[in-house]
Design a protein around this motif. Structure first.
Motif, short mmCIF file in Angstrom:
data_model
loop_
_atom_site.label_atom_id
_atom_site.label_comp_id
_atom_site.label_asym_id
_atom_site.label_seq_id
_atom_site.Cartn_x
_atom_site.Cartn_y
_atom_site.Cartn_z
N VAL A 169 31.03 41.87 25.85
CA VAL A 169 32.27 42.00 26.63
C VAL A 169 33.40 41.25 25.93
O VAL A 169 34.51 41.78 25.75
N THR A 170 33.13 40.03 25.51
CA THR A 170 34.15 39.22 24.84
C THR A 170 34.60 39.84 23.54
O THR A 170 35.78 39.83 23.18
N ARG A 279 38.32 43.44 36.41
CA ARG A 279 38.47 44.56 35.48
C ARG A 279 37.14 45.00 34.88
O ARG A 279 37.02 46.12 34.39
N THR A 280 36.15 44.11 34.89
CA THR A 280 34.88 44.38 34.20
C THR A 280 33.71 44.00 35.09
O THR A 280 33.71 42.92 35.71
N GLN A 313 35.57 48.56 33.76
CA GLN A 313 34.74 48.60 32.56
C GLN A 313 33.32 48.20 32.98
O GLN A 313 33.14 47.25 33.73
N PHE A 314 32.33 48.94 32.47
CA PHE A 314 30.96 48.76 32.93
C PHE A 314 30.06 48.36 31.77
O PHE A 314 30.06 49.03 30.73
N TYR A 315 29.32 47.29 31.95
CA TYR A 315 28.32 46.85 30.99
C TYR A 315 27.01 46.61 31.74
O TYR A 315 27.02 46.20 32.90
#
Length: 342
Positions: A169-170, A279-280, A313-315
């Motif tokens: 993500v970072t 946002r994520t 945003q999807f992780y």
């Protein structure tokens, strides 16, 4: 010093199992239906999901890799158990019934059982029934590896998976300078997440997911407490400043009981209204030790689609079952006597 010898003479990995070809799908669902009838509409939907993916779930291959990892670790530890690691499934080959007959033919008397769930959960009781049928008449004594969701090695394995995802993500979405925690803050020292956002500006939300269960069943096992305790331990190890929630997925239609809530997709749909700065989303499959249809469809496809529809945003973190820490859990129990309290 003489190395302690295993008190068990075999290790058995147990799972539900899954189809590995289009021809396996119907027999797999037939076996499940004998115990838990699946309504026709629900069954058609499940069949389509498998056939859309070639009739293959990653679960059985994951079990084989886990078996290999355990054999390698046991050999490295000079454990005789390395030569007697078996695997059996409840609903797909290799079937647990068949595996137990092979074990009996080879003279196994004291197997250690490793379920592919870290929790005290219904999977274990279903396996117990099959074990009793085959082993009790022969005087065989067995023990399960105790629920290990709070074992330090399991927490570390899931924490490492989350940490790797947060690093991604970072890398892909660096935090603006004004959203980084100051180096002098206490929170930055306690977090392993590189450049975490400030606690009062939570751009990232962690969602821990586990399989939904009917509430009466979940209550019998204190299931929700187990899931929450695992999530809490992982967050404390990796990113104590990030907000997190627990949700449930893969709800079946076979019961009229109420099910464990909230559902993961419902949580995702609520985020724009309840957490407008988010946002994520990073989804952690806390209830799944190995990848399976519930992770690759319900999470990677359904949950991802819901998140994207909501502008998020999807992780998704990987399941921890193939991490190096998992064999260490087994090694820590292999010298316990079958009658010893674990």
């Amino acid at each position: 010093m003489t190395q302690a010898q295993p008190a068990f003479d075999a290790l058995l990995i147990t799972d539900y199992g899954a189809p590995e070809s289009p021809h396996d799908v119907a027999p797999f669902l037939d076996r499940i239906s004998r115990q838990y009838p699946i309504p026709g509409e629900r069954r058609a939907l499940i069949e389509k999901r498998y056939h859309d993916r070639g009739g293959v779930s990653p679960l059985n291959e994951q079990c084989r890799l886990l078996q290999k990892n355990l054999i390698d670790a046991l050999r490295q530890a000079n454990s005789p158990l390395a030569e007697a690691v078996f695997q059996g499934n409840l609903y797909a080959p290799p079937l647990l019934d068949d595996t137990l007959e092979v074990m009996l033919a080879q003279g196994v008397r004291h197997p250690l059982i490793l379920p592919t769930t870290p929790f005290n959960a219904p999977q274990i009781e279903r396996c117990q029934g099959v074990l009793r049928k085959h082993l009790v008449p022969h005087g065989v004594r067995w023990r399960f590896v105790p629920p290990f969701s709070q074992h330090p090695n399991y927490i570390r394995a899931l924490a490492d998976s989350l940490l790797a995802t947060l690093a991604q993500v970072t890398l892909e979405h660096p935090w603006p300078e004004d959203k980084k925690s100051s180096k002098s803050s206490k929170s930055s020292k306690s977090s392993k997440f590189p450049n975490p956002p400030k606690p009062d500006e939570p751009d990232v939300l962690l969602l821990f997911s586990a399989h939904a269960l009917p509430e009466p069943v979940a209550n019998m096992y204190f299931y929700q407490d187990q899931v929450t305790d695992l999530a809490e331990a992982v967050v404390a190890k990796v990113c104590p400043d990030l907000p997190w929630l627990v949700g449930y997925q893969s709800k079946s239609a076979r019961s009229d009981d109420s099910w464990t809530e909230p559902q993961i997709n419902s949580l995702l749909e609520e985020i724009p209204a309840t957490r407008p700065k988010c946002r994520t989303v990073v989804l952690v499959p806390a209830g799944f030790m190995l990848e399976n249809m519930e992770t690759i469809y319900d999470l990677d496809e359904e949950a991802r689609s819901v998140a994207q529809r909501c502008g998020l945003q999807f992780y998704r973190a990987a399941t921890p079952g193939l991490a190096r820490q998992i064999p260490e859990i087994v090694l820590s129990f292999q010298t316990r006597r079958p009658d010893e309290r674990m």
